[in-house]
Design a protein around this motif. Structure first.
Motif, PDB file in Angstrom:
ATOM      1  N   PRO A  58       3.988  54.167 -34.503  1.00  0.00           N
ATOM      2  CA  PRO A  58       4.327  52.889 -35.331  1.00  0.00           C
ATOM      3  C   PRO A  58       3.927  51.966 -34.335  1.00  0.00           C
ATOM      4  N   VAL A  59       3.480  50.642 -35.166  1.00  0.00           N
ATOM      5  CA  VAL A  59       2.922  49.665 -34.615  1.00  0.00           C
ATOM      6  C   VAL A  59       3.595  49.161 -33.336  1.00  0.00           C
ATOM      7  N   TRP A  60       5.041  49.049 -33.186  1.00  0.00           N
ATOM      8  CA  TRP A  60       5.512  48.593 -32.318  1.00  0.00           C
ATOM      9  C   TRP A  60       5.282  49.543 -30.894  1.00  0.00           C
ATOM     10  N   ALA A  61       5.016  50.673 -31.085  1.00  0.00           N
ATOM     11  CA  ALA A  61       4.943  51.699 -30.078  1.00  0.00           C
ATOM     12  C   ALA A  61       3.391  51.465 -29.471  1.00  0.00           C
TER      13      ALA A  61
ATOM     14  N   VAL B  19      -0.180  49.457 -25.465  1.00  0.00           N
ATOM     15  CA  VAL B  19      -1.167  48.355 -24.756  1.00  0.00           C
ATOM     16  C   VAL B  19      -0.606  47.746 -23.840  1.00  0.00           C
ATOM     17  N   VAL B  20       0.629  46.797 -23.982  1.00  0.00           N
ATOM     18  CA  VAL B  20       1.004  45.949 -23.070  1.00  0.00           C
ATOM     19  C   VAL B  20       1.313  46.786 -21.725  1.00  0.00           C
ATOM     20  N   GLY B  21       2.086  48.027 -21.975  1.00  0.00           N
ATOM     21  CA  GLY B  21       2.485  48.734 -21.013  1.00  0.00           C
ATOM     22  C   GLY B  21       1.247  49.179 -19.856  1.00  0.00           C
TER      23      GLY B  21
END
Length: 185
Positions: free
Chosen positions: A141-144, A149-151
């Protein structure tokens, strides 16, 4: 609609052709240190010579970013052809990244003073990382995807004081304060 196997084969052939080009450019097939290891040590000349290194996550993120960008601008293009486009861009970068001019640029304006280019093995791993990122971006999902990416950006920032964002900034428009911080200042 194109048979997905055709586009996967084209992407694989682009990857293989890139490795041949890198060999023809004189890139080392593996680490000139004489051994193959899973992980190259940052800050050493073998850092980008082994299978993986701390810049591998950046190539994984390329897959996420290429998937997202192509979804935005070429949503109607078959997924397989979007993979081919992403592969072509990644492969072009692997070739450009390993030219003498770009290697010298990295050494001049980034913390990569011991960077001598990638081994062909490392480049193969980088291309595979982009494929994995592209596949994950398709599945998650987009949130994941955003979390991955941020992680990874935060993880590599914390561990090696570098990441995809800083790498691009420092390569295109070096900032002395960033260079000082990356050097431990």
């Amino acid at each position: 609609m194109t048979d997905r196997r055709v586009t996967i084969r084209i992407a694989a052939m682009l990857g293989l052709a890139t490795l041949v080009v890198l060999l023809l450019m004189g890139r080392n097939p593996t680490c000139p240190c004489g051994w193959v290891d899973l992980w190259g040590t940052v800050g050493t000349s073998e850092g980008s010579q082994q299978v993986f290194d701390w810049y591998w996550p950046s190539h994984l993120l390329h897959g996420f970013l290429f998937y997202a960008l192509l979804w935005l601008v070429a949503r109607r293009v078959d997924l397989g052809w979007r993979l081919v486009i992403a592969t072509a861009v990644e492969c072009a970068w692997e070739i450009i990244e390993n030219t003498d001019a770009v290697i010298e640029r990295y050494r001049e304006v980034t913390i990569s003073l011991d960077y001598y280019g990638d081994s062909v093995l490392n480049s193969a791993s980088d291309i595979a990382a982009m494929w994995l990122g592209f596949w994950l971006a398709r599945r998650l999902p987009v949130w994941a995807s955003v979390a991955v990416v941020v992680g990874f950006e935060l993880l590599t920032l914390w561990i090696i004081r570098d990441n995809l964002t800083l790498n691009v900034v420092m390569l295109l428009y070096p900032v002395e304060a960033i260079a000082d911080w990356q050097a431990g200042g």
